[in-house]
Design a protein around this motif. Structure first.
Motif, PDB file in Angstrom:
ATOM      1  N   TYR A 126       0.865  -1.233  -0.121  1.00 46.54           N
ATOM      2  CA  TYR A 126       0.164  -0.016  -0.452  1.00 46.54           C
ATOM      3  C   TYR A 126       0.762   1.296  -0.178  1.00 46.54           C
ATOM      4  O   TYR A 126       1.117   1.964  -0.658  1.00 46.54           O
ATOM      5  CB  TYR A 126      -0.818   0.404   1.250  1.00 46.54           C
ATOM      6  CG  TYR A 126      -1.766   1.471   1.145  1.00 46.54           C
ATOM      7  CD1 TYR A 126      -2.828   1.412   0.749  1.00 46.54           C
ATOM      8  CD2 TYR A 126      -1.381   2.359   1.771  1.00 46.54           C
ATOM      9  CE1 TYR A 126      -4.310   2.015   0.727  1.00 46.54           C
ATOM     10  CE2 TYR A 126      -2.487   3.232   2.239  1.00 46.54           C
ATOM     11  CZ  TYR A 126      -3.641   3.298   1.187  1.00 46.54           C
ATOM     12  OH  TYR A 126      -4.633   4.115   1.245  1.00 46.54           O
ATOM     13  N   GLY A 143       0.867   2.637  -3.696  1.00 41.31           N
ATOM     14  CA  GLY A 143       0.066   3.456  -3.818  1.00 41.31           C
ATOM     15  C   GLY A 143       0.762   4.918  -4.025  1.00 41.31           C
ATOM     16  O   GLY A 143       1.596   5.562  -3.811  1.00 41.31           O
ATOM     17  N   THR A 144      -0.610   5.626  -4.964  1.00 45.09           N
ATOM     18  CA  THR A 144      -0.181   7.186  -5.571  1.00 45.09           C
ATOM     19  C   THR A 144       0.187   7.933  -4.011  1.00 45.09           C
ATOM     20  O   THR A 144      -0.980   8.161  -3.540  1.00 45.09           O
ATOM     21  CB  THR A 144      -1.090   7.550  -5.770  1.00 45.09           C
ATOM     22  OG1 THR A 144      -1.240   6.953  -7.418  1.00 45.09           O
ATOM     23  CG2 THR A 144      -0.765   8.242  -6.422  1.00 45.09           C
ATOM     24  N   LYS A 170       2.505   7.641  -1.586  1.00 44.01           N
ATOM     25  CA  LYS A 170       2.469   7.364  -0.032  1.00 44.01           C
ATOM     26  C   LYS A 170       3.864   7.173   0.072  1.00 44.01           C
ATOM     27  O   LYS A 170       4.696   7.880  -1.002  1.00 44.01           O
ATOM     28  CB  LYS A 170       1.839   5.768  -0.283  1.00 44.01           C
ATOM     29  CG  LYS A 170       0.452   5.507  -0.175  1.00 44.01           C
ATOM     30  CD  LYS A 170      -0.516   5.803   0.564  1.00 44.01           C
ATOM     31  CE  LYS A 170      -1.868   6.350  -0.679  1.00 44.01           C
ATOM     32  NZ  LYS A 170      -3.303   6.975   0.333  1.00 44.01           N
ATOM     33  N   ASN A 226       6.353   5.549  -1.873  1.00 45.24           N
ATOM     34  CA  ASN A 226       6.364   5.460  -2.518  1.00 45.24           C
ATOM     35  C   ASN A 226       7.865   6.200  -3.507  1.00 45.24           C
ATOM     36  O   ASN A 226       7.579   7.350  -3.992  1.00 45.24           O
ATOM     37  CB  ASN A 226       5.270   5.563  -3.770  1.00 45.24           C
ATOM     38  CG  ASN A 226       5.027   5.432  -4.829  1.00 45.24           C
ATOM     39  OD1 ASN A 226       6.059   5.440  -5.387  1.00 45.24           O
ATOM     40  ND2 ASN A 226       3.659   5.127  -5.295  1.00 45.24           N
ATOM     41  N   SER A 274       2.381   6.131 -10.036  1.00 47.18           N
ATOM     42  CA  SER A 274       0.623   5.757  -9.981  1.00 47.18           C
ATOM     43  C   SER A 274       0.573   5.244 -10.712  1.00 47.18           C
ATOM     44  O   SER A 274      -0.029   5.726 -12.101  1.00 47.18           O
ATOM     45  CB  SER A 274       0.177   7.684  -9.935  1.00 47.18           C
ATOM     46  OG  SER A 274      -1.213   7.734 -10.139  1.00 47.18           O
ATOM     47  N   ASP A 333      -4.196   1.558  -6.650  1.00 51.59           N
ATOM     48  CA  ASP A 333      -4.558   2.518  -6.238  1.00 51.59           C
ATOM     49  C   ASP A 333      -5.886   1.402  -5.329  1.00 51.59           C
ATOM     50  O   ASP A 333      -6.055   1.036  -4.410  1.00 51.59           O
ATOM     51  CB  ASP A 333      -4.975   3.408  -5.543  1.00 51.59           C
ATOM     52  CG  ASP A 333      -3.293   4.236  -6.211  1.00 51.59           C
ATOM     53  OD1 ASP A 333      -2.171   3.775  -5.782  1.00 51.59           O
ATOM     54  OD2 ASP A 333      -3.674   5.547  -7.028  1.00 51.59           O
TER      55      ASP A 333
END
Length: 524
Positions: free
Chosen positions: A427, A431-432, A434, A437, A442, A447
């Motif tokens: 996650y 995840g975009t 986060k 990341n 993305s 997501d």
């Protein structure tokens, strides 16, 4: 020291802490101490620390020695009580209520209370602090201290991994309130509730920990643990051989030299720790050339890297959940296929140049992989992958920067992976926007599926969501996955209690999970 050797099978997990520890070790240590015996010290070969800040950083092996979370993980990587002796979950209100162990003291003698827990999670969630762990708690809508030993967390949406995330080290409010959570001097003089406390920190040399005499679960049996800073893998092996170290995580090649050597125990431990090429989508190159990433994935001979670099101590990787119960075996694996790699490049409009490398729109197809200094295995993996890419016409090279430039570099030989809930290291990594990341990746479908999996405790719902997540990630790769790396620990054979069958995490972290049960055998 007297030493001996044994081989360890790493496929079966520990059933209980008692199976890995000494039943009468604590009594034996007290008897030795009372008769004036020399204090026992374990010297561990460690990477360097510029700070010890578990709320902001992950993967510090030293964290579990100094701090506790409300929950903990046992040898099966299951959630068990930590600072919280029990808890309840009210599904209707999505609320967790934790009941804390009474009588716990910070290393400075102050009382641990629920206010410390509230302070820690709020600090992680504060965007000004920039914690890479913030995504773990983003569902938290309310934190309410009911009394000194009771705390309530109300979530805006279900997060099935929440109890796993409450293993987060709790920090002392009385020492950190109003402090800069990135720069505070506290993180060079940490105070926790853990089984060991900081005794001395010689920057760049060693960090010495002393047993916490008032540890709420009983004093550890080993009196001191010294984290000796050895940043070079080759030097670590030499110091293990010379007796300067008692325990170290070595490269597969170095660890092999200790097999059948008297006085050493080799632990070949399975991990969830993978390596791959992270593409920096914040770099303009990948905005133009993202469509060639599948060709890069097809050009890497993963099995040959496992055999040549890891000496078979690992497996080829094609996704982030291969050592998790939600692994999807049917996703696109980008099997080694140089011809397919060339076809993908040519379909994308690339043409072979006179120098043997593909070009498109007058620009050579190629990139640089950055690798952290001192990590010989990562360097060898990167160099092997770069050579394979050059063989199909992609101009790839490797550099070792003095400092990682996450936003400016082209690519990085990344490592991630968690032995815990599947939400961990998916996650917040894919995840975009986060906290972990680092690639700027993305993908709306990724997501969506990660959010669906996080929000359900139904194994069938989660399995379907994670299947779709892995399919979407394979269709639009964030990384070129290469291999899972086993952890090759070598120890002085006088150390007893190491749990050989626990699956380790990223960087092989986790070996100290039952350290309070370890002891150093004194030869007569």
């Amino acid at each position: 020291m007297k030493k001996w050797i044994t081989s360890i099978a790493a496929a079966v997990l520990c059933a209980a802490l008692s199976a890995c520890g000494s039943e009468n070790g604590h009594r034996e240590r007290e008897e030795n101490a009372s008769d004036g015996a020399e204090l026992t010290t374990l010297v561990y070969g460690s990477g360097d620390y510029t700070r010890i800040n578990p709320a902001m950083d992950e993967h510090g092996e030293i964290n579990i020695l100094l701090f506790n979370g409300l929950t903990a993980h046992n040898g099966d990587n299951e959630v068990v009580p930590g600072l919280a002796e029990s808890w309840e979950f009210d599904e209707a209100s999505c609320t967790y209520t934790f009941h804390l162990t009474e009588g716990v003291k910070w290393h400075d003698g102050e009382d641990f209370t629920a206010e410390d827990v509230k302070f820690t999670i709020e600090a992680i969630l504060d965007p000004e602090n920039g914690s890479e762990n913030a995504a773990n708690y983003e569902d938290v809508e309310e934190i309410r201290v009911l009394d000194d030993h009771t705390i309530l967390f109300r979530l805006a949406a279900p997060n099935v991994a929440f109890l796993d995330y409450m293993t987060m080290a709790v920090l002392p409010e009385h020492l950190l309130a109003g402090e800069d959570m990135q720069e505070s001097d506290f993180f060079r003089h940490p105070v926790g509730t853990g089984p060991y406390q900081l005794e001395r920190w010689d920057a760049g040399q060693a960090i010495t920990l002393a047993a916490n005499e008032n540890y709420f679960r009983g004093r550890p049996q080993i009196d001191r643990i010294l984290f000796k800073i050895v940043t070079d893998d080759n030097a670590k092996a030499l110091q293990m051989r010379s007796g300067e170290l008692d325990l170290a995580l070595l490269t597969p090649r170095d660890a092999r030299t200790f097999v059948d050597t008297a006085g050493y125990t080799c632990y070949d431990m399975q991990t969830s720790d993978y390596r791959g090429i992270l593409f920096n989508f914040q770099n303009e190159y990948w905005i133009k050339n993202k469509d060639v990433i599948p060709a890069i994935c097809c050009a890497i001979d993963r099995q040959s890297i496992v055999e040549a670099v890891l000496l078979g101590q690992g497996i080829p990787a094609y996704g982030p959940l291969q050592r998790n119960s939600y692994h999807n075996e049917n996703v696109e694996r980008y099997t080694y296929d140089p011809e397919r790699a060339r076809q993908i490049l040519e379909t994308a409009g690339c043409q072979m140049g006179s120098d043997g490398f593909y070009e498109r729109d007058g620009e050579k197809i190629g990139f640089v992989i950055s690798v952290a200094a001192g990590d010989q295995v990562r360097l060898d993996i990167a160099q092997a992958a770069a050579q394979q890419l050059r063989e199909v016409g992609i101009d790839c090279s490797v550099e070792i920067p003095t400092q990682v430039d996450w936003s400016g570099q082209m690519a990085y030989l990344i490592g991630w992976g968690s032995p815990f809930d599947a939400d961990d290291h998916t996650y917040k990594v894919f995840g975009t926007g986060k906290g972990a990341n680092y690639s700027g990746y993305s993908n709306a479908q990724v997501d969506q599926y990660l959010l669906e999996a996080r929000g359900s405790d139904d194994p069938e719902v989660r399995a379907e969501a994670y299947d779709r997540f892995q399919e979407a990630l394979a269709e639009d790769p964030a990384f070129a996955f290469i291999c899972y790396v086993d952890a090759n620990y070598v120890a002085d054979s006088s150390i007893e209690g190491i749990c050989a069958d626990t699956v380790m995490g990223h960087h092989g972290v986790g070996i100290f999970w039952n350290v309070t049960e370890w002891k150093i055998r004194r030869d007569s």
